[in-house]
Motif scaffolding. Structure first.
Motif, PDB file in Angstrom:
ATOM      1  N   GLY A 121     -42.169  -4.191  12.266  1.00  0.00           N
ATOM      2  CA  GLY A 121     -43.317  -3.305  12.110  1.00  0.00           C
ATOM      3  C   GLY A 121     -44.516  -3.776  12.926  1.00  0.00           C
ATOM      4  O   GLY A 121     -45.266  -2.957  13.451  1.00  0.00           O
ATOM      5  N   TYR A 122     -44.669  -5.070  13.045  1.00  0.00           N
ATOM      6  CA  TYR A 122     -45.774  -5.634  13.823  1.00  0.00           C
ATOM      7  C   TYR A 122     -45.633  -5.256  15.298  1.00  0.00           C
ATOM      8  O   TYR A 122     -46.607  -4.937  15.964  1.00  0.00           O
ATOM      9  CB  TYR A 122     -45.807  -7.151  13.655  1.00  0.00           C
ATOM     10  CG  TYR A 122     -46.894  -7.833  14.438  1.00  0.00           C
ATOM     11  CD1 TYR A 122     -48.215  -7.810  13.995  1.00  0.00           C
ATOM     12  CD2 TYR A 122     -46.601  -8.505  15.620  1.00  0.00           C
ATOM     13  CE1 TYR A 122     -49.217  -8.439  14.711  1.00  0.00           C
ATOM     14  CE2 TYR A 122     -47.596  -9.135  16.345  1.00  0.00           C
ATOM     15  CZ  TYR A 122     -48.888  -9.101  15.892  1.00  0.00           C
ATOM     16  OH  TYR A 122     -49.881  -9.728  16.604  1.00  0.00           O
ATOM     17  N   ILE A 129     -51.252 -10.251   9.783  1.00  0.00           N
ATOM     18  CA  ILE A 129     -51.262  -9.122   8.846  1.00  0.00           C
ATOM     19  C   ILE A 129     -51.553  -9.698   7.463  1.00  0.00           C
ATOM     20  O   ILE A 129     -50.915 -10.652   7.038  1.00  0.00           O
ATOM     21  CB  ILE A 129     -49.922  -8.376   8.846  1.00  0.00           C
ATOM     22  CG1 ILE A 129     -49.621  -7.794  10.230  1.00  0.00           C
ATOM     23  CG2 ILE A 129     -49.923  -7.268   7.794  1.00  0.00           C
ATOM     24  CD1 ILE A 129     -48.243  -7.177  10.361  1.00  0.00           C
ATOM     25  N   THR A 142     -48.599  -2.952   3.554  1.00  0.00           N
ATOM     26  CA  THR A 142     -47.771  -1.754   3.354  1.00  0.00           C
ATOM     27  C   THR A 142     -47.890  -0.753   4.501  1.00  0.00           C
ATOM     28  O   THR A 142     -47.175   0.243   4.520  1.00  0.00           O
ATOM     29  CB  THR A 142     -48.085  -1.073   2.008  1.00  0.00           C
ATOM     30  OG1 THR A 142     -49.463  -0.769   1.942  1.00  0.00           O
ATOM     31  CG2 THR A 142     -47.666  -1.957   0.844  1.00  0.00           C
ATOM     32  N   ASN A 143     -48.754  -1.032   5.460  1.00  0.00           N
ATOM     33  CA  ASN A 143     -48.787  -0.229   6.684  1.00  0.00           C
ATOM     34  C   ASN A 143     -47.611  -0.578   7.600  1.00  0.00           C
ATOM     35  O   ASN A 143     -47.335   0.163   8.541  1.00  0.00           O
ATOM     36  CB  ASN A 143     -50.091  -0.448   7.458  1.00  0.00           C
ATOM     37  CG  ASN A 143     -51.301   0.070   6.724  1.00  0.00           C
ATOM     38  OD1 ASN A 143     -51.196   0.956   5.893  1.00  0.00           O
ATOM     39  ND2 ASN A 143     -52.450  -0.491   7.033  1.00  0.00           N
ATOM     40  N   TYR A 144     -46.932  -1.698   7.328  1.00  0.00           N
ATOM     41  CA  TYR A 144     -45.896  -2.205   8.213  1.00  0.00           C
ATOM     42  C   TYR A 144     -44.503  -2.232   7.594  1.00  0.00           C
ATOM     43  O   TYR A 144     -43.523  -2.429   8.306  1.00  0.00           O
ATOM     44  CB  TYR A 144     -46.259  -3.625   8.673  1.00  0.00           C
ATOM     45  CG  TYR A 144     -47.542  -3.664   9.457  1.00  0.00           C
ATOM     46  CD1 TYR A 144     -47.526  -3.498  10.837  1.00  0.00           C
ATOM     47  CD2 TYR A 144     -48.769  -3.841   8.828  1.00  0.00           C
ATOM     48  CE1 TYR A 144     -48.698  -3.515  11.565  1.00  0.00           C
ATOM     49  CE2 TYR A 144     -49.950  -3.857   9.555  1.00  0.00           C
ATOM     50  CZ  TYR A 144     -49.909  -3.693  10.916  1.00  0.00           C
ATOM     51  OH  TYR A 144     -51.070  -3.705  11.636  1.00  0.00           O
ATOM     52  N   ARG A 200     -43.153  -0.580  -1.673  1.00  0.00           N
ATOM     53  CA  ARG A 200     -44.413  -0.462  -2.406  1.00  0.00           C
ATOM     54  C   ARG A 200     -44.315  -1.300  -3.681  1.00  0.00           C
ATOM     55  O   ARG A 200     -43.233  -1.642  -4.132  1.00  0.00           O
ATOM     56  CB  ARG A 200     -44.700   1.007  -2.770  1.00  0.00           C
ATOM     57  CG  ARG A 200     -44.872   1.915  -1.547  1.00  0.00           C
ATOM     58  CD  ARG A 200     -46.138   1.521  -0.762  1.00  0.00           C
ATOM     59  NE  ARG A 200     -46.314   2.315   0.439  1.00  0.00           N
ATOM     60  CZ  ARG A 200     -46.050   1.892   1.677  1.00  0.00           C
ATOM     61  NH1 ARG A 200     -45.545   0.697   1.883  1.00  0.00           N
ATOM     62  NH2 ARG A 200     -46.286   2.661   2.719  1.00  0.00           N
ATOM     63  N   ASN A 210     -53.242  -4.951   4.017  1.00  0.00           N
ATOM     64  CA  ASN A 210     -52.693  -3.871   4.838  1.00  0.00           C
ATOM     65  C   ASN A 210     -51.195  -4.004   5.114  1.00  0.00           C
ATOM     66  O   ASN A 210     -50.662  -3.352   5.994  1.00  0.00           O
ATOM     67  CB  ASN A 210     -53.479  -3.736   6.146  1.00  0.00           C
ATOM     68  CG  ASN A 210     -53.368  -4.948   7.031  1.00  0.00           C
ATOM     69  OD1 ASN A 210     -52.862  -5.979   6.641  1.00  0.00           O
ATOM     70  ND2 ASN A 210     -53.868  -4.827   8.246  1.00  0.00           N
TER      71      ASN A 210
END
Length: 73
Positions: A71-72, A4, A10-12, A16, A8
């Protein structure tokens, strides 16, 4: 090659900017127990005091590393 990237991440994780304290997920063990993340600590990082990354930033980095691992998966 990171699993990761910063582009990207913050997709996981829910954090912020300026609170994102992980730059990438580099590696994760097959059983998911261990992971390796990176953090590029800029001089203007909100957790830098007198030129040093403080304890709160380190704790936030550890928490976000754990969240990134989950998250992954």
């Amino acid at each position: 090659m990171p699993l990761i990237t910063q582009q990207n991440i913050t997709n996981y994780i829910p954090q912020r900017a300026p609170i994102v304290m992980v730059s990438s997920l580099e590696n994760i063990s097959d059983d998911g127990k261990d992971c390796e993340t990176t953090l590029l600590i800029a001089a203007d990082n909100i957790f830098v005091e007198n030129g040093f990354f403080n304890e709160s930033g380190l704790v936030e980095n550890m928490s976000q590393s754990a969240a990134l691992k989950e998250g992954y998966f």
